[in-house]
Write a protein that holds these residues in place. Sequence first.
Motif, short mmCIF file in Angstrom:
data_model
loop_
_atom_site.label_atom_id
_atom_site.label_comp_id
_atom_site.label_asym_id
_atom_site.label_seq_id
_atom_site.Cartn_x
_atom_site.Cartn_y
_atom_site.Cartn_z
N ARG A 217 0.84 -1.21 0.00
CA ARG A 217 0.00 0.00 0.00
C ARG A 217 0.87 1.26 0.00
N LYS A 218 1.92 1.25 0.80
CA LYS A 218 2.83 2.41 0.86
C LYS A 218 3.50 2.61 -0.51
N PHE A 219 3.80 1.53 -1.18
CA PHE A 219 4.38 1.63 -2.52
C PHE A 219 3.41 2.29 -3.49
N GLY A 220 2.12 2.09 -3.26
CA GLY A 220 1.12 2.68 -4.15
C GLY A 220 0.34 1.67 -4.97
N LEU A 221 0.41 0.40 -4.61
CA LEU A 221 -0.36 -0.62 -5.33
C LEU A 221 -1.84 -0.36 -5.14
N GLU A 222 -2.61 -0.47 -6.23
CA GLU A 222 -4.02 -0.15 -6.18
C GLU A 222 -4.87 -1.29 -6.73
N LYS A 223 -6.14 -1.21 -6.44
CA LYS A 223 -7.11 -2.19 -6.94
C LYS A 223 -7.00 -2.31 -8.45
N GLY A 224 -6.92 -3.56 -8.93
CA GLY A 224 -6.84 -3.81 -10.38
C GLY A 224 -5.43 -3.90 -10.93
N ASP A 225 -4.41 -3.43 -10.16
CA ASP A 225 -3.02 -3.58 -10.60
C ASP A 225 -2.64 -5.05 -10.61
N ILE B 150 -5.67 -5.86 -1.29
CA ILE B 150 -5.82 -4.51 -1.85
C ILE B 150 -6.80 -4.50 -3.03
N GLY B 151 -7.14 -5.69 -3.51
CA GLY B 151 -7.97 -5.78 -4.71
C GLY B 151 -7.15 -5.82 -5.97
N ALA B 152 -5.81 -5.93 -5.83
CA ALA B 152 -4.93 -6.11 -6.99
C ALA B 152 -4.96 -7.57 -7.42
N ILE B 153 -4.31 -7.88 -8.52
CA ILE B 153 -4.46 -9.19 -9.16
C ILE B 153 -3.11 -9.90 -9.17
N TRP B 154 -3.12 -11.16 -8.78
CA TRP B 154 -1.92 -11.98 -8.66
C TRP B 154 -1.75 -12.85 -9.89
N THR B 155 -0.52 -12.94 -10.40
CA THR B 155 -0.23 -13.83 -11.52
C THR B 155 1.18 -14.38 -11.34
N ARG C 44 2.82 -4.37 -12.61
CA ARG C 44 3.58 -3.23 -12.08
C ARG C 44 4.76 -3.72 -11.25
N VAL C 45 4.60 -4.89 -10.60
CA VAL C 45 5.61 -5.39 -9.67
C VAL C 45 5.94 -6.84 -10.03
N LEU C 46 7.22 -7.19 -9.90
CA LEU C 46 7.66 -8.57 -10.08
C LEU C 46 8.33 -9.05 -8.80
N LEU C 47 7.87 -10.19 -8.28
CA LEU C 47 8.49 -10.84 -7.13
C LEU C 47 9.27 -12.04 -7.63
N THR C 48 10.56 -12.10 -7.29
CA THR C 48 11.40 -13.18 -7.79
C THR C 48 12.42 -13.56 -6.72
N ILE C 49 13.38 -14.38 -7.10
CA ILE C 49 14.40 -14.88 -6.17
C ILE C 49 15.73 -14.94 -6.90
#
Length: 663
Positions: free
Chosen positions: A138-146, A168-173, A194-199
């Motif tokens: 949320r602090k980053f600015g992620l919003e519903k639908g992102d 937040i109502g954002a979408i996971w893929t 908008r964001v990528l989570l990786t390792i």
Amino acid sequence: MDYKEFVDVPQIWKPETHHGKQMKKLKKIIEEKYKVEFGDYMDFHKWSVENLCEFWGEMWDFLGVVSTEKFKTVIDLNLPMRDSPKWFEGAKLNFAENLLKYRDDRIALVQDGEDSKVETYTFAQMYEQSRLYAAAFRKFGLEKGDRVACYMSNRKEAYFAMHAVTSIGAIWTGALPLLGSEAVLNRFKQVKPRVLLTIDRFLQEGEEIEMLSKVKDIVNDLPSLERVLIVASNSKSHTKDISHLKNSCFLDEFLKLGIEKDGSIPPIKFEQVSFSHPVVINYTSGTTGLPKPLVHGTGALISVSNGFFINCDTDRDSAWLSVSPVGWASWTIFAGLHFLGQELVIYEGSPYYLTPTNMWDLLAKHKVTHTYIPPSVVDEFQKRDYLPSKSHDLSSLKLILSGGSVVKPNNYDFMKKIIPHVLFANSYGGTETMGVCIATEMSLPAFKTEINAPCLGTCMEVLDESGNPVVGELGEIVISKPLPSLCLGLWGDEDGSIFREKYFSKYKGIFAMGDYGIINPITKNWRIVCRSDETLKQRGCRFGSSEIYNVVDTFPEVRDSVCVSQYNKELDERAILFLKMRDGYKFNEDLVSRMRTAIAQKLTVRHVPDVIIETREIPYNLNDKKMEIIVKKIINKLPYNSDTVVNPGSLQYYYEVPELQGL
């Protein structure tokens, strides 16, 4: 198919009166409320599909779905199924809030792996972790639908991040971590995360999988990305230079955004959305063209509850083992177990072949009650003689599900021999249904190679080419009435035309699963045969490749096989059987002759492949499925997509095969 093939199918499960407790609770509620009386499960199932609105309304309450506003209508059955009528209109709820509704001190999540220490989180601790992640996003600015994309191994961070994103109502893929950068881009470019989570790296079957070079290619070619979050796999990870990755930081640095100046973490604000609001995007395999992005809403919760809670008869004492990373529909399905308050043990890497007993060690160590093992893994266990020892305490283990590809008779025989107290059973579902739709119902008898019941409220049929329901004949498996866990559509398909063409065009207004099956007219159980585009039809006889494999597997000198169709200019079809030999054995005419005889005797003469030849390797995908479709396309000189083939070098053995030329 000869009717006699349905006779005397061995029974592998005999229920007792205490089995099916969850189903019986729901059944009693409905019987009392609607003044009806059911015999067995199938009577209940018949009522559930004939009274969809009443049944699913009761399921909502029975499962304890958390919502700030309850639905006003269950579904409008006057709308055609192909138009994707909306479920539970008027309801306001949040996917993550339902996953996090338990906040007690029972174990929720256990992390294990080839390269990671065991970590345990209670439901209360899991909530606190997800709260930190949600505050940071949320602090980053992620919003519903992102959209937020995940490309990493099977670890706890993915679960906490998914909770945060969907709160937040954002979408996971996500995309499987073994995919190459091009295959990942083929998926993510369509949804623009908008964001990528990786390792940074992980171990898979003892092999070091380096991720950052692939991530660099993805970042450079995915302009929608504003932040790349890298999970540090170990204490040395932070010494790596990630400055070349645009907008990147380590995850632990990012999470500091969620901590206020006074050290507190804000409570999670669960964005209230509709039942059909997009929650997760998964992808089809993409063997033809680009992988298609399937969109799911909160219906994913309903699917796991129906199949795993009611049919598998589980409770809060159940503990499931999952080895699926984000990218498989099964990851989302297993994540849904927390809605039921059940324990989930996740394993990073692959537990199957590290040592002869590693898998059995894992099941015993964590007192797992339920798990899933692919048929190909069972085959390998049998070939390698990877067996549990007398010292393994597997008394907690109740059920091993299998599926994803055809489960063969010898798979049942082997598992029954090595763990006789455990039910080894088949199941059937898909990415489109985000869970099983034909399941192992514990209150009914079960038979070898068959699945004993469709899930409640799930109208499944087998149709012939003319669209007529058939029993005892091979046909297409369909869902003929609306289902709340069915995918909402395809991302970017604004008018739904591509979705309707893909799934509703073969049988007007009915959802085709793309698989062939048979209903046994005696047991009323289901047999899954093959993908409908993998079916063979030679000399007027239509059959699935699994029938051929069942015979081939009786030959000890054959390591593996693949059977596909080849067409001539007139589109006449012949079956081609490729054999991969075991080390120390040679392919010769004597083997071919004996195999032809065996297939003719055990099936029919019309089943005998016209051509039986040797191959050096057989292509598989990341889910250990034989890539029959790709082999079929190569030998028929058709275009194909090899993104998901884990051993692409194998494809060279199917080009310009001399025995297949000049047809």
